[in-house]
Every structure is written in C-alpha cells, then in structure tokens.
Design a protein around this motif. Structure first.
Motif, PDB file in Angstrom:
ATOM      1  N   GLU A 106       0.842  -1.183   0.000  1.00  0.00           N
ATOM      2  CA  GLU A 106       0.000   0.000   0.000  1.00  0.00           C
ATOM      3  C   GLU A 106       0.881   1.237   0.000  1.00  0.00           C
ATOM      4  OE1 GLU A 106      -4.111   0.868   2.337  1.00  0.00           O
ATOM      5  OE2 GLU A 106      -2.474   0.088   3.537  1.00  0.00           O
ATOM      6  N   ALA A 107       0.486   2.223  -0.800  1.00  0.00           N
ATOM      7  CA  ALA A 107       1.181   3.503  -0.850  1.00  0.00           C
ATOM      8  C   ALA A 107       0.122   4.601  -0.924  1.00  0.00           C
ATOM      9  CB  ALA A 107       2.106   3.572  -2.060  1.00  0.00           C
ATOM     10  N   PHE A 108       0.350   5.673  -0.178  1.00  0.00           N
ATOM     11  CA  PHE A 108      -0.626   6.753  -0.110  1.00  0.00           C
ATOM     12  C   PHE A 108      -0.146   7.962  -0.891  1.00  0.00           C
ATOM     13  CE2 PHE A 108      -1.436   4.163   3.608  1.00  0.00           C
ATOM     14  CZ  PHE A 108      -2.815   4.045   3.566  1.00  0.00           C
ATOM     15  N   ARG A 109      -1.120   8.651  -1.489  1.00  0.00           N
ATOM     16  CA  ARG A 109      -0.837   9.894  -2.204  1.00  0.00           C
ATOM     17  C   ARG A 109      -1.854  10.953  -1.791  1.00  0.00           C
ATOM     18  NH1 ARG A 109      -1.713   9.272  -7.987  1.00  0.00           N
ATOM     19  NH2 ARG A 109      -2.837   7.334  -7.603  1.00  0.00           N
ATOM     20  N   LEU A 110      -1.456  12.201  -1.847  1.00  0.00           N
ATOM     21  CA  LEU A 110      -2.359  13.332  -1.689  1.00  0.00           C
ATOM     22  C   LEU A 110      -2.455  14.013  -3.050  1.00  0.00           C
ATOM     23  CD1 LEU A 110      -1.134  14.700   1.750  1.00  0.00           C
ATOM     24  CD2 LEU A 110      -3.452  13.896   1.236  1.00  0.00           C
ATOM     25  N   VAL A 111      -3.676  14.075  -3.584  1.00  0.00           N
ATOM     26  CA  VAL A 111      -3.896  14.611  -4.925  1.00  0.00           C
ATOM     27  C   VAL A 111      -4.875  15.773  -4.817  1.00  0.00           C
ATOM     28  CG1 VAL A 111      -4.714  14.071  -7.247  1.00  0.00           C
ATOM     29  CG2 VAL A 111      -3.532  12.315  -5.915  1.00  0.00           C
ATOM     30  N   GLY A 112      -4.589  16.858  -5.506  1.00  0.00           N
ATOM     31  CA  GLY A 112      -5.463  18.025  -5.482  1.00  0.00           C
ATOM     32  C   GLY A 112      -6.888  17.660  -5.872  1.00  0.00           C
ATOM     33  N   THR A 113      -7.855  18.222  -5.162  1.00  0.00           N
ATOM     34  CA  THR A 113      -9.258  17.897  -5.462  1.00  0.00           C
ATOM     35  C   THR A 113      -9.645  18.337  -6.872  1.00  0.00           C
ATOM     36  OG1 THR A 113     -10.017  19.963  -4.444  1.00  0.00           O
ATOM     37  CG2 THR A 113     -10.005  17.996  -3.049  1.00  0.00           C
TER      38      THR A 113
END
Length: 150
Positions: free
Chosen positions: A117-124
């Motif tokens: 598992e890898a997490f990302r934060l992506v602009g809405t």
C-alpha cells in the motif's frame, strides 16, 4: 446463499485541498481507492471506518458527513460476493504521519508481502474519477465533487 461484502471508506481532504488516496497491490491486482475496508461482524460503520484509518493510516478521524452508498449491483473483483460500499467525508484528528508518495504505485520493491500500500495526496481539482479503479469510488468522488460545488 448470497454473500454480501460491506465496505466503508473515507474521503479525507487536507488543509491544502488535497484528497488522500491509496494505491494497493494484492493477489497480483493493482488498484487505486480511498482509504477504508471491510466491516467486521459485530462492528458499526463508523467504528469500522475509524478502525480502518487507524490500521492503514495510523490516523484518528471524525466523520464529517455521509457522501454516498452504493445503489447498484457490484460484484467483488476478488470473490463471488456482492459489494455494498458506504463513503463518508472524514477529517483527521491528528497530523498525517504517512509516507506520502508522488507517483502512483510507488511501492517499496525491497519488501515482499502479500499486500502493498502507498498513499498519495492529490489536489481535489486534479483527481479525476477514472484515476480511481472501482466504479463505486468513481461515483463517490463525483458525488463528493458536487458537494464541494455547493
């Protein structure tokens, strides 16, 4: 007997207007989804979502609002169960302490485990429905975007 698989997911938007998504690989299948997972017997939806965020993200959350519940038939990609997914907007109660990746499926190649598992934060404004693998996540994201427009 027909099997049902109840899933609960959280849509978390940070103070920089980025949404948290999870890239996962399991059973030789890769997919992108919102954090969350399966309801365990005897568990309520909110408790399950809080447990999932604590297990997956080491994060305590609060529920902001219900976003979407699956309203169509969806067969599981992993077995013969019918999926029922419930989505909530959530907020973090503690600082995000995840190893946030920039690229999709940026797994640690040195670690051999059944599930990665890898997490990302992506602009809405950047995340598109088709960036998410499953139809329910795509519809939940579209529903959430409409809530943001109000």
């Amino acid at each position: 007997m027909y099997l049902f698989n109840v899933r609960v997911y959280g849509i978390l938007v940070d103070e920089y207007d980025r949404v948290l998504i999870s890239d996962e690989r399991t059973q030789n299948v890769s997919f992108t989804k919102f954090p969350g997972g399966g309801l365990e017997y005897g568990e309520g939806l909110i408790d399950a979502l809080k447990r999932e965020f604590l297990e997956e993200c080491n994060m305590e959350i609060d529920i902001v609002t219900h976003v979407y519940t699956t309203d169509f038939y969806e067969k599981s990609s992993f077995n013969n169960s019918q999926i029922l997914s419930i989505y909530y907007q959530v907020k973090a109660l503690n600082t995000v302490q995840l190893d946030i990746k920039d690229k999709p499926f940026d797994f640690n190649a040195d670690i051999l485990v059944d599930k990665q598992e890898a997490f990302r934060l992506v602009g809405t404004s950047v995340l598109r429905p088709d960036d998410l693998t499953f139809k329910t996540d795509q519809i939940a994201w579209q529903t959430f975007q409409k809530l943001l427009e109000k």
